[in-house]
Design an enzyme around this catalytic site. Structure first.
Site, PDB file in Angstrom:
ATOM      1  N   ARG A  65       0.840  -1.275  -0.013  1.00 56.57           N
ATOM      2  CA  ARG A  65       0.071   0.039   0.071  1.00 56.57           C
ATOM      3  C   ARG A  65       0.786   1.319   0.013  1.00 56.57           C
ATOM      4  O   ARG A  65       0.669   2.224  -0.633  1.00 56.57           O
ATOM      5  CB  ARG A  65      -0.842  -0.159   1.166  1.00 56.57           C
ATOM      6  CG  ARG A  65      -2.108   0.687   1.260  1.00 56.57           C
ATOM      7  CD  ARG A  65      -2.952   0.612   2.173  1.00 56.57           C
ATOM      8  NE  ARG A  65      -3.616  -0.847   2.488  1.00 56.57           N
ATOM      9  CZ  ARG A  65      -4.646  -0.886   1.549  1.00 56.57           C
ATOM     10  NH1 ARG A  65      -5.465  -0.059   0.965  1.00 56.57           N
ATOM     11  NH2 ARG A  65      -5.515  -2.256   1.746  1.00 56.57           N
ATOM     12  N   HIS A 109     -19.660   9.623   1.798  1.00 56.11           N
ATOM     13  CA  HIS A 109     -19.932   8.239   1.985  1.00 56.11           C
ATOM     14  C   HIS A 109     -21.190   8.066   1.844  1.00 56.11           C
ATOM     15  O   HIS A 109     -22.071   8.918   2.256  1.00 56.11           O
ATOM     16  CB  HIS A 109     -19.395   7.869   3.418  1.00 56.11           C
ATOM     17  CG  HIS A 109     -19.708   6.383   3.896  1.00 56.11           C
ATOM     18  ND1 HIS A 109     -19.108   5.203   3.419  1.00 56.11           N
ATOM     19  CD2 HIS A 109     -20.603   5.899   4.591  1.00 56.11           C
ATOM     20  CE1 HIS A 109     -19.386   4.360   4.008  1.00 56.11           C
ATOM     21  NE2 HIS A 109     -20.690   4.564   4.788  1.00 56.11           N
ATOM     22  N   ASP A 145     -13.853   5.914   7.550  1.00 56.71           N
ATOM     23  CA  ASP A 145     -15.488   6.680   7.194  1.00 56.71           C
ATOM     24  C   ASP A 145     -15.604   7.099   8.599  1.00 56.71           C
ATOM     25  O   ASP A 145     -16.721   7.164   9.020  1.00 56.71           O
ATOM     26  CB  ASP A 145     -16.285   5.568   6.925  1.00 56.71           C
ATOM     27  CG  ASP A 145     -16.311   4.985   5.618  1.00 56.71           C
ATOM     28  OD1 ASP A 145     -16.411   3.728   5.380  1.00 56.71           O
ATOM     29  OD2 ASP A 145     -15.751   5.680   4.635  1.00 56.71           O
TER      30      ASP A 145
HETATM   31  C1  GRF Z   1     -21.167   6.694  -4.467  1.00 56.58           C
HETATM   32  O1  GRF Z   1     -22.135   6.074  -4.014  1.00 56.58           O
HETATM   33  C2  GRF Z   1     -20.184   7.454  -3.468  1.00 56.58           C
HETATM   34  O2  GRF Z   1     -20.952   7.591  -2.365  1.00 56.58           O
HETATM   35  C3  GRF Z   1     -19.354   6.454  -3.107  1.00 56.58           C
HETATM   36  O3  GRF Z   1     -18.892   5.674  -4.368  1.00 56.58           O
HETATM   37  C4  GRF Z   1     -20.141   5.809  -5.305  1.00 56.58           C
HETATM   38  C5  GRF Z   1     -19.833   5.936  -6.739  1.00 56.58           C
HETATM   39  O4  GRF Z   1     -19.235   7.346  -6.841  1.00 56.58           O
HETATM   40  N1  GRF Z   1     -18.018   6.607  -2.314  1.00 56.58           N
HETATM   41  P1  GRF Z   1     -18.992   7.933  -8.103  1.00 56.58           P
HETATM   42  O5  GRF Z   1     -20.262   7.748  -9.133  1.00 56.58           O
HETATM   43  O6  GRF Z   1     -18.026   7.201  -8.833  1.00 56.58           O
HETATM   44  O7  GRF Z   1     -18.780   9.524  -7.891  1.00 56.58           O
END
Ligand code: GRF
Length: 195
Positions: A65, A109, A145
């Site tokens: 990572r 989130h 989160d």
């Molecule tokens: C969304 O539900 C967001 O809350 C989560 O990833 C999902 C896709 O997000 N973090 P996006 O369409 O790639 O912005």
């Protein structure tokens, strides 16, 4: 003018909402969209908007990572961001990466934190029989989160909702919430925004 970098992993619909909001008297402008997946569809959407893009494939650093983050930091720091927005970014970041941007890295989130940190938030809200769901924008800390909440948007849970129908309703709320929170944050305004 604040410089905002956005990290994505997929479609980037939140990234598009953020980029499209940073115009006129908005105190921030997008300076980079980066992804851990070179195939992330959001990269093409950012490039189409003239935003510089970068991709660092996390699969090139299996089990390391720190090495992945070291590689990601190169284009990221070159963009000299003031603010980092995680938007559908699906990699867990190490405390050293998070601490480098302490107090200026935001995440969205898809739940009403502190409810349902982690994955499958919509299925969990439905299983619990919640009448409301929604999204949270928070400052990123080394705990997953977690971190101070900058804003939340609530949506009703409807009879017959599936995780997919609820996710779509929450996503639409995310696209309103994240731009509104970023604008306030970039302007130095504190205090939660509840939509
Ligand atoms: C969304 O539900 C967001 O809350 C989560 O990833 C999902 C896709 O997000 N973090 P996006 O369409 O790639 O912005």
């Amino acid at each position: 003018m604040k410089r905002a970098a956005i990290l994505i992993s997929g479609g980037g619909s939140n990234m598009v909402a953020l980029v499209d909001s940073m115009t006129g008297d908005h105190p921030a402008r997008p300076v980079l969209v980066a992804s851990n997946d070179p195939k992330a569809a959001g990269l093409a959407r950012a490039a189409a908007r003239g935003i510089p893009v970068a991709a660092v494939d996390h699969r090139a650093f299996p089990g390391d990572r720190a090495a992945f983050e070291e590689a990601l930091l190169e284009p990221l720091l070159a963009a000299q961001p003031d603010i980092i927005c995680l938007a559908g970014f699906m990699r867990i970041l190490t405390p050293s990466f998070v601490n480098r941007f302490a107090g200026r890295m935001l995440n969205i989130h898809p739940s009403l934190l502190p409810l349902y940190p982690g994955l499958d938030t919509h299925a969990r809200a439905l299983a619990a029989g919640d009448r409301q769901a929604g999204a949270t924008v928070h400052l990123v800390t080394s705990a997953l989160d977690d971190g101070p909440i900058l804003g939340q948007a609530r949506v009703p849970v409807m009879t017959g909702d599936t995780p997919e129908t609820l996710a779509a309703r929450v996503l639409a709320a995310e696209h309103r919430l994240y731009p509104a929170v970023l604008r306030r944050f970039a302007a130095g305004q504190t205090g939660r925004l509840d939509l």
